[in-house]
Motif scaffolding. Structure first.
Motif, PDB file in Angstrom:
ATOM      1  N   ALA A 347       4.986  -4.822  17.748  1.00  0.00           N
ATOM      2  CA  ALA A 347       3.904  -4.891  16.771  1.00  0.00           C
ATOM      3  C   ALA A 347       4.403  -5.505  15.476  1.00  0.00           C
ATOM      4  O   ALA A 347       5.494  -5.212  15.032  1.00  0.00           O
ATOM      5  CB  ALA A 347       3.390  -3.485  16.497  1.00  0.00           C
ATOM      6  N   THR A 349       2.598  -6.529  11.637  1.00  0.00           N
ATOM      7  CA  THR A 349       1.316  -6.463  10.944  1.00  0.00           C
ATOM      8  C   THR A 349       1.151  -7.616   9.977  1.00  0.00           C
ATOM      9  O   THR A 349       0.907  -7.439   8.798  1.00  0.00           O
ATOM     10  CB  THR A 349       1.194  -5.138  10.182  1.00  0.00           C
TER      11      THR A 349
ATOM     12  N   MET B 232      -2.703   3.757   9.932  1.00  0.00           N
ATOM     13  CA  MET B 232      -2.841   2.588  10.800  1.00  0.00           C
ATOM     14  C   MET B 232      -3.096   2.963  12.253  1.00  0.00           C
ATOM     15  O   MET B 232      -2.599   3.954  12.763  1.00  0.00           O
ATOM     16  CB  MET B 232      -1.595   1.718  10.735  1.00  0.00           C
ATOM     17  N   TYR B 234      -2.871   0.557  15.805  1.00  0.00           N
ATOM     18  CA  TYR B 234      -2.442  -0.793  16.229  1.00  0.00           C
ATOM     19  C   TYR B 234      -2.569  -0.879  17.746  1.00  0.00           C
ATOM     20  O   TYR B 234      -2.020  -0.053  18.460  1.00  0.00           O
ATOM     21  CB  TYR B 234      -0.986  -1.015  15.819  1.00  0.00           C
ATOM     22  N   ASN B 336      -3.611  -9.604  14.238  1.00  0.00           N
ATOM     23  CA  ASN B 336      -2.266  -9.977  13.777  1.00  0.00           C
ATOM     24  C   ASN B 336      -1.632 -11.048  14.655  1.00  0.00           C
ATOM     25  O   ASN B 336      -0.645 -11.659  14.277  1.00  0.00           O
ATOM     26  CB  ASN B 336      -1.370  -8.740  13.749  1.00  0.00           C
ATOM     27  N   LYS B 358      -3.257  -9.015  19.335  1.00  0.00           N
ATOM     28  CA  LYS B 358      -2.746  -7.804  18.682  1.00  0.00           C
ATOM     29  C   LYS B 358      -3.665  -7.535  17.501  1.00  0.00           C
ATOM     30  O   LYS B 358      -3.898  -8.437  16.691  1.00  0.00           O
ATOM     31  CB  LYS B 358      -1.307  -8.018  18.206  1.00  0.00           C
ATOM     32  N   SER B 360      -4.781  -4.716  14.357  1.00  0.00           N
ATOM     33  CA  SER B 360      -4.451  -3.481  13.641  1.00  0.00           C
ATOM     34  C   SER B 360      -5.575  -3.091  12.704  1.00  0.00           C
ATOM     35  O   SER B 360      -6.292  -3.944  12.175  1.00  0.00           O
ATOM     36  CB  SER B 360      -3.146  -3.647  12.849  1.00  0.00           C
TER      37      SER B 360
END
Lengths: 491, 491
Positions: A347, A349, B232, B234, B336, B358, B360
């Protein structure tokens, strides 16, 4: 590139369908060809394998030396097969191989077109065997074996059939006319330099017909000839937001995110009915009569089987049209690639600075690729919100084309199929594009005969591309037969 | 990971703002610390450089040996600085370094948290100097020089200040309490194993306060302390269409294209007002009073300057909220990363089998990350049309947190700034997330003091990450000062 394409499950423009009796007419020349091909089939396959081992990916600069090696390989084999001359023509990109055998200027001349470049083989990990190490394996469609390799069908295997058909006729004493070969290395990236070469060499390329094997047949028991092709407009788009990658926690929610924006812009290219929203996009689309549309569906097609083969639980497309129509006579828009932000493992961000997509549109008569590209660019830019800059870069285009079935050329091809396959071919319309067909019509004033032998299941442009050993050898025979019928009809 | 974040241009929860007179109070300990730091500053920098040269990227398995090397490096330096013991604790992922100096069990204990892992450095080509070869260059914000390297600020530079502050106090004879160090290697990938470590080692970690330097200050002339953090959620999403890559000419228009579908689904995650469309998403969001919202805007912020700094011609976000509110008190959703289809050079007309993104979400009090992840998954799956299969894979989450400014710990930190910077710090709310803050509150019952010294312009998570030499050295001094004030107030 889109340039290759076969007859397929969703292909058939049955308005052209002509029932034809199987004909049992083994000519002397056919018999000689069959004997020669049988005697030399191992070598014919071995030579193709050598060509397939060269990773001539035109789209990727790192393969440029391999592309050149493939050109040189073709040139040498043309000379060995009996060409008077064969030369490498430099271009601003990859070279073009030109070779010829002029028997008698009074005889008709066939111009053979093909390409020795191939699509990128990515993703490599989805191949069951390495893409540039050809192997023969049995498959359901190819019980006598299929050659697995990138380019096996598109178009090395199909282009190389012409070299071997030429050799077969030379060695059998049956070449009934002149022949010219133009085998290029940039078909998969738009044939830009071929266009210049054709414009500058009209005398050299003077011919009576163009013969191309870069399409397919319905199946090995139902031969067919492609008579309609879609055109193409291909663009790359770039959405730029902030001048640097940002931390999504610190800026997210206050700054336009180029990926979110790109997704939103792409989503808005289709409406809820699956129609493309570009103003003017459909203005020039030829609408078929209801009778013609009805006629398209006389050929066998089943949506459930089609979906099951693809492993999907439903089909999707423009409202008001069937699958056969969506792929055959309607223009389409697909994203072929998209990327932006962090795409590694785990991951991250990031709120990225940039996002990209490759987008192609398939065009039908009478759309024009330059016009469509302009319309797309104007529309796409208009969808950009504040906070981003958008660029649209045209890659290349190609025009839709239709080939008349009542022409001498089509009839000669049809007769070749009847002779070699025992039945007349079905004329089909194909969803793909061969931009050079319209280029040749425009620049050389010549119709093309699309004498292709691939199958829909051959996975061209995909992992595990293959080409049937039967199709390769039978294709050589059919091409040699075409020359006999064509020369005979031209007398 | 999001875990790092600073006070920044859009950060300030001015309701907490307390005007404070600059205080000229040079204590004996401060003087000793300043002298020691000055004498040893070259070595302090050199040691940090050695740590920065280790590419300890936790997200990418290929760097695993480097991550371990960084842990070992920290362990050795803790022992050299005066720790009674320092050990490497194995986890299911990267190890945790634990070290301690227990002077007297009756004294208060400070637990220092930091992380020695770093964000991936991609894209490398955007760095002006290699990310793992630290160099010092002057910048506008750092006239006395900034250290350029991945992790310079986030969090190697900031974590290492604690080791050197500890050494400074040990050598100056000023360590007024016990200290424990917990430096982990998975902060940038969600701290999953830290959570297990904390749960299993509550006695070992027993302390009175947690001290973390992984945030920032407004500027080197306006110090600040972060008192509010976003949480967060994700996730990685996968859209699967046909069971193989297809030729877009032959199938395009009849089969759902996973990229087009993914774009459409992402576009539908926001409505036209910039609000997130996930049902229930805003249900638990704490709405601030109009007075509180008004108070947020007493700090200097200018949308035009903010946009100009980012090179964008406009800002974008949730309707009805200002930039400061969008980043500080409102939850957000950002893509992201996105990828699918052909992303190499040139054109390829593939209709791909799969597409990925991805995504978030930043959360605010009182949202819960697990709940939000569930809501997202349910909603996202509901957006999938026929013809595709969709998977949602949660990466990790973190809860939003608010730290009280009337606590002894906050007051000690504030006093340390007053002493070392000549002015009281501004309490700020930050858009980023440090999930471990809420973890520590929950598991250890401890508040965290976010004593960070980064600047908004330090490019953490981006190319050309940097950290001011001034900030590094002044941070060491301020941390040592915190211990004095904290121990004094605890008496």
């Amino acid at each position: 590139m889109a340039a290759s394409h076969f007859g397929e499950k969703v292909y058939i423009w049955a308005a052209f369908y002509q029932k034809s009796q199987a004909i049992d007419m083994k000519t002397t020349s056919q018999s000689a060809h069959q004997t020669y091909i049988k005697q030399h089939q191992d070598r014919f396959l071995g030579e193709l394998f050598d060509l397939l081992r060269i990773p001539s990916v035109s789209a990727d600069p790192k393969f440029a030396p391999d592309v050149r090696r493939a050109a040189e390989y073709i040139r040498q084999r043309l000379l060995e097969a009996g060409a008077d001359s064969a030369t490498i023509h430099e271009t601003n990109g990859h070279p073009i191989v030109y070779g010829e055998r002029i028997q008698d200027p009074a005889l008709p001349t066939v111009l053979v077109y093909g390409h020795y470049d191939v699509q990128p083989a990515d993703p490599y990990e989805l191949w069951d065997s390495p893409p540039f190490e050809p192997v023969v394996r049995q498959t359901k469609e190819h019980p006598e074996g299929a050659i697995f390799a990138r380019g096996a069908c598109d178009d090395k295997g199909q282009a190389y059939m012409h070299v071997k058909a030429f050799e077969t006729m030379m060695q059998s004493g049956t070449l009934p006319c002149n022949v010219k070969f133009m085998i290029e290395g940039e078909e998969e990236v738009g044939s830009d330099n071929l266009e210049i070469f054709v414009q500058n060499n009209k005398d050299l390329l003077a011919a009576d017909v163009i013969l191309i094997s870069d399409t397919g047949i319905i199946s090995n028991t139902t031969p067919s000839i492609t008579v309609g092709l879609r055109g193409m407009s291909y663009v790359e788009v770039e959405v730029v937001g902030p001048n640097r990658d940002l931390h999504s926690g610190r800026y997210g929610g206050a700054v336009a995110n180029p990926i979110n924006v790109l997704c939103n812009m792409i989503a808005r290219l289709h409406d809820e009915k699956g129609r493309i929203t570009i103003p003017g996009f459909y203005d020039k689309v030829t609408n078929l009569s209801l009778d013609d549309r009805k006629a398209m569906h006389e050929v066998p097609h089943n949506d459930d089987e089609f979906a099951a083969d693809l492993g999907v639980d439903g089909l999707q497309g423009e409202e008001g049209y069937t699958t056969i129509e969506r792929v055959g006579i309607r223009p389409t828009l697909d994203v072929n690639g998209i990327w932006g932000g962090y795409i590694g493992e785990g991951a991250k961000t990031v709120l990225p600075s940039k996002a990209y997509a490759k987008i192609s549109m398939r065009l039908v008569p009478d759309q024009n690729s330059d016009e469509v590209t302009d319309m797309f660019a104007k529309h796409f830019l208009s969808l950009a919100p504040k906070g981003v800059k958008v660029a649209v870069r045209p890659h290349h285009g190609g025009e839709p084309a239709v080939i008349p079935t009542d022409s001498l050329e089509y009839r000669a091809a049809s007769a070749a199929f009847e002779e070699c396959w025992g039945k007349a071919p079905v004329p089909t319309r194909d969803g793909g594009s061969i931009p050079i067909v319209s280029l040749f019509q425009r620049e050389l004033g010549l119709d093309s005969v699309l004498l292709g032998f691939g199958l829909d299941s051959d996975n061209i442009h995909s992992p595990n591309e293959k080409y049937g050993v039967f199709n390769y050898l039978k294709g050589i025979e059919t091409i040699a037969s075409f020359y006999q019928h064509y020369a005979g009809m031209k007398k």
